[in-house]
Design a protein around this motif. Sequence first.
Motif, PDB file in Angstrom:
ATOM      1  N   MET A  42      -8.150   1.009  -7.668  1.00 50.28           N
ATOM      2  CA  MET A  42      -7.312   0.501  -8.343  1.00 50.28           C
ATOM      3  C   MET A  42      -7.961   0.147  -9.857  1.00 50.28           C
ATOM      4  O   MET A  42      -7.453   0.433 -10.725  1.00 50.28           O
ATOM      5  CB  MET A  42      -6.776  -0.617  -7.809  1.00 50.28           C
ATOM      6  N   ASN A  43      -9.179  -0.488  -9.737  1.00 48.38           N
ATOM      7  CA  ASN A  43      -9.817  -0.822 -11.050  1.00 48.38           C
ATOM      8  C   ASN A  43     -10.256   0.575 -11.846  1.00 48.38           C
ATOM      9  O   ASN A  43      -9.771   0.333 -13.208  1.00 48.38           O
ATOM     10  CB  ASN A  43     -11.129  -1.687 -10.617  1.00 48.38           C
ATOM     11  N   ALA A  44     -10.535   1.491 -11.122  1.00 48.33           N
ATOM     12  CA  ALA A  44     -10.908   2.533 -11.877  1.00 48.33           C
ATOM     13  C   ALA A  44      -9.557   3.231 -12.503  1.00 48.33           C
ATOM     14  O   ALA A  44      -9.608   3.853 -13.786  1.00 48.33           O
ATOM     15  CB  ALA A  44     -11.649   3.705 -11.240  1.00 48.33           C
ATOM     16  N   THR A  45      -8.489   3.377 -11.827  1.00 47.61           N
ATOM     17  CA  THR A  45      -7.339   4.046 -12.058  1.00 47.61           C
ATOM     18  C   THR A  45      -6.759   3.195 -13.235  1.00 47.61           C
ATOM     19  O   THR A  45      -6.296   3.893 -14.358  1.00 47.61           O
ATOM     20  CB  THR A  45      -6.270   4.192 -11.187  1.00 47.61           C
ATOM     21  N   ARG A  46      -6.879   1.862 -13.038  1.00 48.73           N
ATOM     22  CA  ARG A  46      -6.142   0.835 -14.363  1.00 48.73           C
ATOM     23  C   ARG A  46      -6.919   1.028 -15.565  1.00 48.73           C
ATOM     24  O   ARG A  46      -6.192   1.220 -16.551  1.00 48.73           O
ATOM     25  CB  ARG A  46      -6.065  -0.485 -13.587  1.00 48.73           C
ATOM     26  N   ARG A  47      -8.104   1.094 -15.548  1.00 50.03           N
ATOM     27  CA  ARG A  47      -8.853   1.232 -16.697  1.00 50.03           C
ATOM     28  C   ARG A  47      -8.710   2.706 -17.296  1.00 50.03           C
ATOM     29  O   ARG A  47      -8.319   2.531 -18.399  1.00 50.03           O
ATOM     30  CB  ARG A  47     -10.459   1.236 -16.444  1.00 50.03           C
ATOM     31  N   PHE A  48      -8.483   3.807 -16.572  1.00 51.69           N
ATOM     32  CA  PHE A  48      -8.421   5.042 -17.189  1.00 51.69           C
ATOM     33  C   PHE A  48      -7.017   4.970 -17.902  1.00 51.69           C
ATOM     34  O   PHE A  48      -6.726   5.529 -18.744  1.00 51.69           O
ATOM     35  CB  PHE A  48      -8.546   6.168 -16.060  1.00 51.69           C
TER      36      PHE A  48
ATOM     37  N   ALA B 273       0.664  -1.043   0.145  1.00 48.07           N
ATOM     38  CA  ALA B 273       0.022  -0.064  -0.013  1.00 48.07           C
ATOM     39  C   ALA B 273       0.988   1.113   0.005  1.00 48.07           C
ATOM     40  O   ALA B 273       0.542   2.471  -0.727  1.00 48.07           O
ATOM     41  CB  ALA B 273      -0.958  -0.176   1.285  1.00 48.07           C
ATOM     42  N   HIS B 274       2.025   1.134   0.751  1.00 48.75           N
ATOM     43  CA  HIS B 274       2.967   2.405   0.761  1.00 48.75           C
ATOM     44  C   HIS B 274       3.511   2.461  -0.566  1.00 48.75           C
ATOM     45  O   HIS B 274       3.482   3.702  -0.996  1.00 48.75           O
ATOM     46  CB  HIS B 274       4.054   2.139   1.910  1.00 48.75           C
ATOM     47  N   ALA B 275       3.907   1.544  -1.167  1.00 44.42           N
ATOM     48  CA  ALA B 275       4.405   1.802  -2.506  1.00 44.42           C
ATOM     49  C   ALA B 275       3.529   2.224  -3.544  1.00 44.42           C
ATOM     50  O   ALA B 275       4.023   3.094  -4.313  1.00 44.42           O
ATOM     51  CB  ALA B 275       5.210   0.611  -2.979  1.00 44.42           C
ATOM     52  N   LEU B 276       2.399   1.787  -3.645  1.00 42.36           N
ATOM     53  CA  LEU B 276       1.287   1.937  -4.396  1.00 42.36           C
ATOM     54  C   LEU B 276       0.830   3.740  -4.125  1.00 42.36           C
ATOM     55  O   LEU B 276       0.791   4.196  -5.126  1.00 42.36           O
ATOM     56  CB  LEU B 276       0.043   1.329  -4.270  1.00 42.36           C
ATOM     57  N   LYS B 277       0.820   3.935  -2.876  1.00 42.99           N
ATOM     58  CA  LYS B 277       0.461   5.354  -2.685  1.00 42.99           C
ATOM     59  C   LYS B 277       1.646   6.444  -3.119  1.00 42.99           C
ATOM     60  O   LYS B 277       1.273   7.184  -3.850  1.00 42.99           O
ATOM     61  CB  LYS B 277       0.656   5.376  -0.956  1.00 42.99           C
ATOM     62  N   GLY B 278       2.853   6.054  -2.957  1.00 49.12           N
ATOM     63  CA  GLY B 278       3.952   6.850  -3.767  1.00 49.12           C
ATOM     64  C   GLY B 278       3.900   7.054  -5.155  1.00 49.12           C
ATOM     65  O   GLY B 278       3.805   8.071  -5.707  1.00 49.12           O
ATOM     66  N   THR B 279       3.693   5.754  -5.814  1.00 45.46           N
ATOM     67  CA  THR B 279       3.572   5.842  -7.192  1.00 45.46           C
ATOM     68  C   THR B 279       2.227   6.745  -7.674  1.00 45.46           C
ATOM     69  O   THR B 279       2.405   7.403  -8.512  1.00 45.46           O
ATOM     70  CB  THR B 279       3.298   4.372  -7.725  1.00 45.46           C
TER      71      THR B 279
ATOM     72  N   ALA C 163      -6.879  10.075  -5.769  1.00 45.62           N
ATOM     73  CA  ALA C 163      -7.894   9.383  -5.054  1.00 45.62           C
ATOM     74  C   ALA C 163      -7.197   7.935  -4.720  1.00 45.62           C
ATOM     75  O   ALA C 163      -7.297   7.449  -3.570  1.00 45.62           O
ATOM     76  CB  ALA C 163      -9.032   9.190  -5.832  1.00 45.62           C
ATOM     77  N   LEU C 164      -6.728   7.315  -5.597  1.00 43.33           N
ATOM     78  CA  LEU C 164      -5.827   6.074  -5.556  1.00 43.33           C
ATOM     79  C   LEU C 164      -4.887   6.108  -4.355  1.00 43.33           C
ATOM     80  O   LEU C 164      -4.686   5.528  -3.445  1.00 43.33           O
ATOM     81  CB  LEU C 164      -5.263   5.476  -6.542  1.00 43.33           C
ATOM     82  N   ALA C 165      -4.078   7.020  -4.243  1.00 50.03           N
ATOM     83  CA  ALA C 165      -3.197   7.396  -3.162  1.00 50.03           C
ATOM     84  C   ALA C 165      -3.769   7.309  -1.837  1.00 50.03           C
ATOM     85  O   ALA C 165      -3.261   6.908  -0.969  1.00 50.03           O
ATOM     86  CB  ALA C 165      -2.244   8.536  -3.580  1.00 50.03           C
ATOM     87  N   ASP C 166      -4.787   8.169  -1.911  1.00 45.65           N
ATOM     88  CA  ASP C 166      -5.658   8.388  -0.676  1.00 45.65           C
ATOM     89  C   ASP C 166      -6.117   7.003  -0.103  1.00 45.65           C
ATOM     90  O   ASP C 166      -6.212   6.694   1.091  1.00 45.65           O
ATOM     91  CB  ASP C 166      -6.644   9.344  -0.737  1.00 45.65           C
TER      92      ASP C 166
END
Length: 109
Positions: free
Chosen positions: A98-104, A59-65, A73-76
């Motif tokens: 994650m799903n919304a951001t991946r599709r976008f 989660a920490h790595a994903l937040k930074g990316t 919103a994904l980071a939050d």
Amino acid sequence: MPRAARPSASSPIDLVHLATQTCGDRDLERSILAMLARQIGTAEERLRVLSLTDRVHLAHALKGTARNVGAFALADAAAELETGPSSEAALSRLIDHMNATRRFAAELA
């Protein structure tokens, strides 16, 4: 202009922020978006089976990316899971983002 005032801030990825981060290099933007979509796909597969400690690290790595590319919103949502890794509600919200951001990201890449 404040982030909330940007029209693109309401989308899964703030494209104004991404363009700023990449100095307007469209090829670099597409490359970053493709990598983000892949990273999200890999992370989603792993999140449910990781130990709580490993879930925090992911989660920490994903937040930074996400913050770097403008997926705020994904980071939050990742930050929420990072602080409460056993929360099924936080996990569910993160996966939704994650799903919304991946599709976008995939559509733009």
